[in-house]
Design a protein around this motif. Structure first.
Motif, PDB file in Angstrom:
ATOM      1  N   ASP A  24      -0.079   2.151  -2.760  1.00 54.33           N
ATOM      2  CA  ASP A  24      -1.246   1.344  -3.126  1.00 54.33           C
ATOM      3  C   ASP A  24      -1.395   1.165  -4.633  1.00 54.33           C
ATOM      4  N   SER A  25      -0.676   1.975  -5.409  1.00 50.00           N
ATOM      5  CA  SER A  25      -0.775   1.858  -6.864  1.00 50.00           C
ATOM      6  C   SER A  25       0.143   0.760  -7.410  1.00 50.00           C
ATOM      7  N   PHE A  26       0.930   0.132  -6.524  1.00 50.52           N
ATOM      8  CA  PHE A  26       1.852  -0.917  -6.946  1.00 50.52           C
ATOM      9  C   PHE A  26       1.364  -2.285  -6.472  1.00 50.52           C
ATOM     10  N   SER A  27       1.848  -3.314  -7.126  1.00 50.01           N
ATOM     11  CA  SER A  27       1.513  -4.675  -6.702  1.00 50.01           C
ATOM     12  C   SER A  27       2.244  -4.982  -5.389  1.00 50.01           C
ATOM     13  N   ASP A  28       1.851  -6.073  -4.753  1.00 50.91           N
ATOM     14  CA  ASP A  28       2.484  -6.453  -3.493  1.00 50.91           C
ATOM     15  C   ASP A  28       3.979  -6.691  -3.681  1.00 50.91           C
ATOM     16  N   GLU A  29       4.359  -7.303  -4.789  1.00 46.85           N
ATOM     17  CA  GLU A  29       5.780  -7.554  -5.039  1.00 46.85           C
ATOM     18  C   GLU A  29       6.528  -6.251  -5.301  1.00 46.85           C
ATOM     19  N   GLU A  30       5.897  -5.348  -6.019  1.00 40.70           N
ATOM     20  CA  GLU A  30       6.540  -4.062  -6.310  1.00 40.70           C
ATOM     21  C   GLU A  30       6.711  -3.221  -5.047  1.00 40.70           C
ATOM     22  N   LYS A  31       5.751  -3.311  -4.140  1.00 44.07           N
ATOM     23  CA  LYS A  31       5.852  -2.556  -2.889  1.00 44.07           C
ATOM     24  C   LYS A  31       7.104  -2.914  -2.110  1.00 44.07           C
TER      25      LYS A  31
END
Length: 424
Positions: free
Chosen positions: A204-211
């Motif tokens: 949850d600490s990452f952006s959607d793209e980073e996930k």
């Protein structure tokens, strides 16, 4: 045959043999002596390293006896559970891309290393002579010297190749059931399965793209995982075996490899076999031969082969320019004043980077290069300290001042032994 890119896998499909009476492997794993040996292996890393629970190696050591006793008891009674890993996107120097890393808690690293120590002998048979990565008493230098020796013997046409996103695209449906069967320690099945399917706990600490960069627990293989080196070589064993039995001079280090040949036709045949084994059998992708920008190509050894970060050229073996640039960029990144790290953490990261780089290339033609990079480090450290007001005036730091800060010099690593040469 094309490679299926969507791989469906579920741990529920893995069938394990029944646990026999007694659990000697679990008992052995849980002993204080075995866990202590594992701890000694993993505790050599950065003291500030930590998992999602924020407990560092340094803090774990402060209460070592308690931690190991608790771990041992939980393994013995079958209640040990791995916790979610800390996700981290490691920057790739010279690129906007990032490498997804799963960082387990320290206690989980101890258990995973203990498992590795317990089963490593069983898997040593899968480390063929052509494989140099993640193998005891072998390393990049050995692989580089093997390439040099084959070139001297007349194998001067090279198939240079790279497996596309190896760790992300390993097929767990092929790897994990076979791995569990080869371990052949039924009392450890559940524990190993739990360790292999570790989730990232801070997505949850990452952006959607980073996930999307992080493979799920049921896909791929974690980069930097304690068991990943063993798993990687085991997974690629069929490739090593097929290439060796076909008579090709394969030199592989993890997912990078070259095949030393005498003719272009032989190199093309090596490519065809590599592609068939990797794609059809292991569901991996090989960068295509002949495409613009492809990492797979056929070239003459005398025309500057680059492998494992070194370049073979003009009778010398030295770090490639891209590797040198990455080192400079890594130093700048560590000393970027916008980083929120403490002075101690910054200097520790810098020291670890210099130590790793210095050890890796010290046997090659680097004396002048190391002197130049030492000057670069002094300049960057001086600028960092000035911007943080630790240094207010004067020129660059002296060598003595750098040593007082715990920063080693690359030139101190230059090997005294004769360095390899390309002279035939």
């Amino acid at each position: 045959m094309s490679v299926a890119r969507s791989i469906s896998f579920s741990w529920a499909t893995v069938k394990f043999p029944p646990v026999a009476n007694g659990s000697s492997a679990r008992d052995q794993l849980s002993t204080s002596g075995h866990l202590l040996a594992a701890w000694k292996k993993i505790s050599r890393r950065n003291e500030r390293s930590h998992g999602l629970d924020q407990i560092t190696i340094e803090e774990f050591r402060d209460n070592l006896h308690h931690h190991l006793s608790e771990i041992g008891e939980q393994i013995k009674n079958g209640s040990y559970k791995f916790t979610p890993a800390r996700g981290w996107l490691a920057p790739k120097p010279g690129s906007d891309q990032k490498r997804p890393i799963k960082i387990p808690a320290i206690r989980d690293r101890v258990v995973l290393k203990a498992i590795s120590l317990l089963i490593e002998e069983r898997f040593s048979r899968y480390n063929l002579d052509c494989s140099f990565g993640y193998v005891k008493r072998r390393g990049p230098r050995d692989a580089i010297e093997r390439v040099k020796k084959l070139a001297d013997e007349g194998y001067r046409v090279v198939l240079e190749a790279d497996i596309h996103k190896f760790f992300d695209e390993v097929d767990p449906g092929v790897l994990f059931p076979k791995f569990i069967r080869r371990v052949h320690r039924p009392s450890l099945n559940a524990l190993i399965m739990d360790g292999l399917r570790m989730e990232v706990g801070n997505l949850d600490s990452f952006s959607d793209e980073e996930k999307k960069l992080f493979p799920t627990a049921d896909s791929g293989m974690p980069q930097g995982g304690v068991l990943s080196p063993m798993l990687a070589n085991f997974y690629l064993y069929p490739f090593d075996e097929a290439m060796t039995e076909a008579g090709f001079n394969l030199v592989r280090y993890a997912d990078d490899f070259v095949v030393m040949c005498k003719t272009e036709q032989e190199a093309e045949e090596a490519y065809a076999l590599s592609k068939r084994i990797l794609e059809d059998g292991l569901h991996l992708r090989l960068h295509k031969l002949g495409e613009d920008g492809s990492k797979t190509r056929i070239l003459q050894f005398d025309r500057g082969l680059k492998f494992l970060g070194v370049q073979f050229s003009n009778g010398q073996i030295a770090p490639s320019q891209s590797v040198i640039n990455k080192f400079r960029e890594r130093v700048r990144s560590i000393l970027d004043v916008r980083q929120s790290k403490s002075l101690l953490d910054t200097l520790t990261s810098l020291r670890n980077t210099i130590n790793g780089w210095g050890q890796c290339y010290r046997y090659f033609e680097v004396k002048q290069l190391y002197a130049e990079l030492d000057a670069h480090v002094r300049n960057e450290v001086t600028g960092y300290l000035r911007q943080h007001k630790f240094l207010l005036h004067g020129g660059n730091l002296s060598r003595k001042q750098l040593r007082l800060l715990g920063i080693p010099e690359l030139n101190n690593f230059v090997g005294a032994a004769a360095r390899p040469s390309l002279a035939a």
